[in-house]
Design a protein around this motif. Structure first.
Motif, PDB file in Angstrom:
ATOM      1  N   UNK A  99      35.800  41.238  36.723  1.00 62.50           N
ATOM      2  CA  UNK A  99      36.097  39.822  36.860  1.00 62.50           C
ATOM      3  C   UNK A  99      36.155  39.388  38.308  1.00 62.50           C
ATOM      4  N   UNK A 100      36.773  40.223  39.164  1.00 68.59           N
ATOM      5  CA  UNK A 100      36.843  39.883  40.580  1.00 68.59           C
ATOM      6  C   UNK A 100      35.472  39.946  41.231  1.00 68.59           C
ATOM      7  N   UNK A 101      34.602  40.794  40.729  1.00 70.44           N
ATOM      8  CA  UNK A 101      33.245  40.871  41.266  1.00 70.44           C
ATOM      9  C   UNK A 101      32.481  39.573  41.027  1.00 70.44           C
ATOM     10  N   UNK A 102      32.846  38.864  39.965  1.00 68.58           N
ATOM     11  CA  UNK A 102      32.155  37.621  39.617  1.00 68.58           C
ATOM     12  C   UNK A 102      32.806  36.393  40.233  1.00 68.58           C
ATOM     13  N   UNK A 103      34.132  36.419  40.359  1.00 72.86           N
ATOM     14  CA  UNK A 103      34.867  35.242  40.834  1.00 72.86           C
ATOM     15  C   UNK A 103      35.845  35.655  41.927  1.00 72.86           C
ATOM     16  N   UNK A 104      35.701  35.029  43.087  1.00 67.61           N
ATOM     17  CA  UNK A 104      36.521  35.375  44.241  1.00 67.61           C
ATOM     18  C   UNK A 104      37.632  34.347  44.449  1.00 67.61           C
ATOM     19  N   UNK A 105      38.725  34.813  45.057  1.00 68.64           N
ATOM     20  CA  UNK A 105      39.796  33.935  45.551  1.00 68.64           C
ATOM     21  C   UNK A 105      40.389  33.030  44.475  1.00 68.64           C
ATOM     22  N   UNK A 106      40.532  33.538  43.256  1.00 70.58           N
ATOM     23  CA  UNK A 106      41.148  32.751  42.190  1.00 70.58           C
ATOM     24  C   UNK A 106      41.805  33.718  41.206  1.00 70.58           C
ATOM     25  N   UNK A 107      42.792  33.245  40.440  1.00 69.03           N
ATOM     26  CA  UNK A 107      43.352  34.106  39.389  1.00 69.03           C
ATOM     27  C   UNK A 107      42.346  34.300  38.263  1.00 69.03           C
ATOM     28  N   UNK A 108      42.328  35.484  37.673  1.00 67.63           N
ATOM     29  CA  UNK A 108      41.392  35.763  36.578  1.00 67.63           C
ATOM     30  C   UNK A 108      42.128  36.413  35.411  1.00 67.63           C
ATOM     31  N   UNK A 109      41.680  36.075  34.217  1.00 66.61           N
ATOM     32  CA  UNK A 109      42.178  36.680  32.989  1.00 66.61           C
ATOM     33  C   UNK A 109      40.989  37.289  32.258  1.00 66.61           C
ATOM     34  N   UNK A 110      41.006  38.620  32.111  1.00 62.20           N
ATOM     35  CA  UNK A 110      39.947  39.316  31.380  1.00 62.20           C
ATOM     36  C   UNK A 110      40.445  39.643  29.982  1.00 62.20           C
ATOM     37  N   UNK A 111      39.705  39.175  28.972  1.00 60.99           N
ATOM     38  CA  UNK A 111      40.063  39.426  27.576  1.00 60.99           C
ATOM     39  C   UNK A 111      38.989  40.326  26.977  1.00 60.99           C
ATOM     40  N   UNK A 112      39.374  41.550  26.630  1.00 58.47           N
ATOM     41  CA  UNK A 112      38.427  42.539  26.113  1.00 58.47           C
ATOM     42  C   UNK A 112      38.651  42.697  24.614  1.00 58.47           C
ATOM     43  N   UNK A 113      37.639  42.297  23.824  1.00 64.19           N
ATOM     44  CA  UNK A 113      37.731  42.346  22.367  1.00 64.19           C
ATOM     45  C   UNK A 113      37.080  43.627  21.856  1.00 64.19           C
ATOM     46  N   UNK A 114      37.874  44.685  21.820  1.00 67.53           N
ATOM     47  CA  UNK A 114      37.404  45.967  21.318  1.00 67.53           C
ATOM     48  C   UNK A 114      38.249  46.412  20.138  1.00 67.53           C
ATOM     49  N   UNK A 116      41.262  47.334  20.223  1.00 65.82           N
ATOM     50  CA  UNK A 116      42.388  46.430  20.467  1.00 65.82           C
ATOM     51  C   UNK A 116      41.890  45.256  21.313  1.00 65.82           C
ATOM     52  N   UNK A 117      42.644  44.194  21.335  1.00 71.32           N
ATOM     53  CA  UNK A 117      42.353  43.077  22.232  1.00 71.32           C
ATOM     54  C   UNK A 117      43.302  43.203  23.412  1.00 71.32           C
ATOM     55  N   UNK A 118      42.743  43.306  24.607  1.00 67.64           N
ATOM     56  CA  UNK A 118      43.573  43.427  25.797  1.00 67.64           C
ATOM     57  C   UNK A 118      43.426  42.181  26.663  1.00 67.64           C
ATOM     58  N   UNK A 119      44.546  41.728  27.189  1.00 62.31           N
ATOM     59  CA  UNK A 119      44.599  40.590  28.106  1.00 62.31           C
ATOM     60  C   UNK A 119      45.065  41.133  29.453  1.00 62.31           C
ATOM     61  N   UNK A 120      44.238  41.004  30.475  1.00 65.79           N
ATOM     62  CA  UNK A 120      44.564  41.574  31.776  1.00 65.79           C
ATOM     63  C   UNK A 120      44.421  40.519  32.866  1.00 65.79           C
ATOM     64  N   UNK A 121      45.457  40.405  33.679  1.00 63.52           N
ATOM     65  CA  UNK A 121      45.556  39.302  34.641  1.00 63.52           C
ATOM     66  C   UNK A 121      45.626  39.815  36.080  1.00 63.52           C
ATOM     67  N   UNK A 122      44.841  39.176  36.943  1.00 64.80           N
ATOM     68  CA  UNK A 122      44.886  39.430  38.375  1.00 64.80           C
ATOM     69  C   UNK A 122      45.057  38.094  39.090  1.00 64.80           C
ATOM     70  N   UNK A 123      45.998  38.033  40.046  1.00 67.09           N
ATOM     71  CA  UNK A 123      46.215  36.769  40.742  1.00 67.09           C
ATOM     72  C   UNK A 123      45.218  36.598  41.887  1.00 67.09           C
ATOM     73  N   UNK A 124      45.305  35.472  42.572  1.00 70.01           N
ATOM     74  CA  UNK A 124      44.330  35.158  43.624  1.00 70.01           C
ATOM     75  C   UNK A 124      44.463  36.076  44.839  1.00 70.01           C
ATOM     76  N   UNK A 125      45.569  36.836  44.925  1.00 70.43           N
ATOM     77  CA  UNK A 125      45.785  37.768  46.037  1.00 70.43           C
ATOM     78  C   UNK A 125      45.383  39.195  45.681  1.00 70.43           C
ATOM     79  N   UNK A 126      44.582  39.353  44.635  1.00 70.93           N
ATOM     80  CA  UNK A 126      44.100  40.665  44.191  1.00 70.93           C
ATOM     81  C   UNK A 126      45.223  41.598  43.766  1.00 70.93           C
ATOM     82  N   UNK A 127      46.248  41.036  43.147  1.00 68.60           N
ATOM     83  CA  UNK A 127      47.319  41.844  42.576  1.00 68.60           C
ATOM     84  C   UNK A 127      47.154  41.855  41.054  1.00 68.60           C
ATOM     85  N   UNK A 128      46.938  43.058  40.499  1.00 66.46           N
ATOM     86  CA  UNK A 128      46.876  43.187  39.046  1.00 66.46           C
ATOM     87  C   UNK A 128      48.305  43.253  38.523  1.00 66.46           C
TER      88      UNK A 128
END
Length: 241
Positions: A99-114, A116-128
């Motif tokens: 997600x960070x490779x695609x979008x820089x300098x913003x918070x991102x939420x990656x939702x992986x539908x496998x 299980x469904x996982x919700x993973x959040x990284x803030x704009x300061x690259x903190x997971x």
């Protein structure tokens, strides 16, 4: 510089060859021998493997090329704030890296539908910071069948959105699972958007195309996000050393 990235899951092996950030070719294998046959001739300089079924020691005995094995000890291109880093799934780390490779300098939420469904959040300061885990689509169907006396095991009809009001037990099960996941995802997304301005949401994983109707501004469906993330982690480690 070509790089091989490999994601060994519970049922399939997904792989890709990258040159820089460009995905040159993507592969899906049903078994390990097919994967080995494809990469007999080594046409890459570096490799990374993420696996939930093989240990690093097992893979060292099976493969004749060097590779980086993704584990909780692997240096990451972001700050991991997870309080139990040794229990964090490798696919979750790869998803936010992609997600960070695609979008820089913003918070991102990656939702992986496998599975299980996982919700993973990284803030704009690259903190997971973490996220959430819920049952996946097939897991919900299996749980209702296996943990009750009379409910049947139902398959989801791919490409067909089930009717909202089911008029039979089968159609009610399909409605409950499909719209239950859809409403769950919308609720999570809405809450994250309320707390984090400029949030970008990426939906990935095997069942991601089923929920493409959620795609709109700031929400993107990228099924192979984990592969992009593995490539980013590999590039970081190549440069890190």
């Amino acid at each position: 510089m070509k790089q091989l990235v490999v994601d060994i899951g519970n049922t399939r092996i997904k792989a890709a060859v990258f040159e820089g950030d460009i995905l040159l070719k993507e592969f899906i294998f049903e078994d390990f021998s097919s994967f080995l046959n494809e990469f007999k001739s080594r046409d890459f300089e570096h490799a990374i493997i993420s696996s939930v079924t093989y240990t690093e020691e097992q893979l060292l005995g099976l493969l004749d090329f060097p590779f980086l094995f993704l584990s909780y000890k692997t240096p990451l291109p972001f700050k991991n704030m997870y309080t139990t880093p040794d229990t964090l799934g490798v696919d979750r780390k790869a998803a936010v890296a992609g997600g960070r490779n695609l979008f820089q300098d913003c918070p991102i939420l990656a939702i992986d539908l496998g599975s299980c469904i996982t919700y993973d959040f990284m803030d704009e300061s690259d903190r997971y910071l973490g996220g959430a885990i819920t049952p996946g689509l097939q897991m919900r169907f299996k749980a209702m069948s296996q943990l009750t006396a009379r409910l049947p095991l139902v398959d989801f009809e791919s490409g067909m959105e089930p009717r909202f009001i089911g008029d039979s037990t089968v159609s009610c099960l399909r409605s409950g699972v499909f719209y239950g996941i859809q409403f769950e995802m919308r609720g999570f997304i809405r809450e994250y958007q309320a707390q984090y301005h400029g949030l970008k949401v990426i939906i990935c994983g095997g069942d991601s195309k089923i929920f493409e109707s959620l795609t709109k501004d700031h929400i993107f469906v990228i099924p192979n996000l984990v592969l992009h993330g593995l490539n980013r982690i590999l590039s970081y480690n190549v440069n890190y050393q």
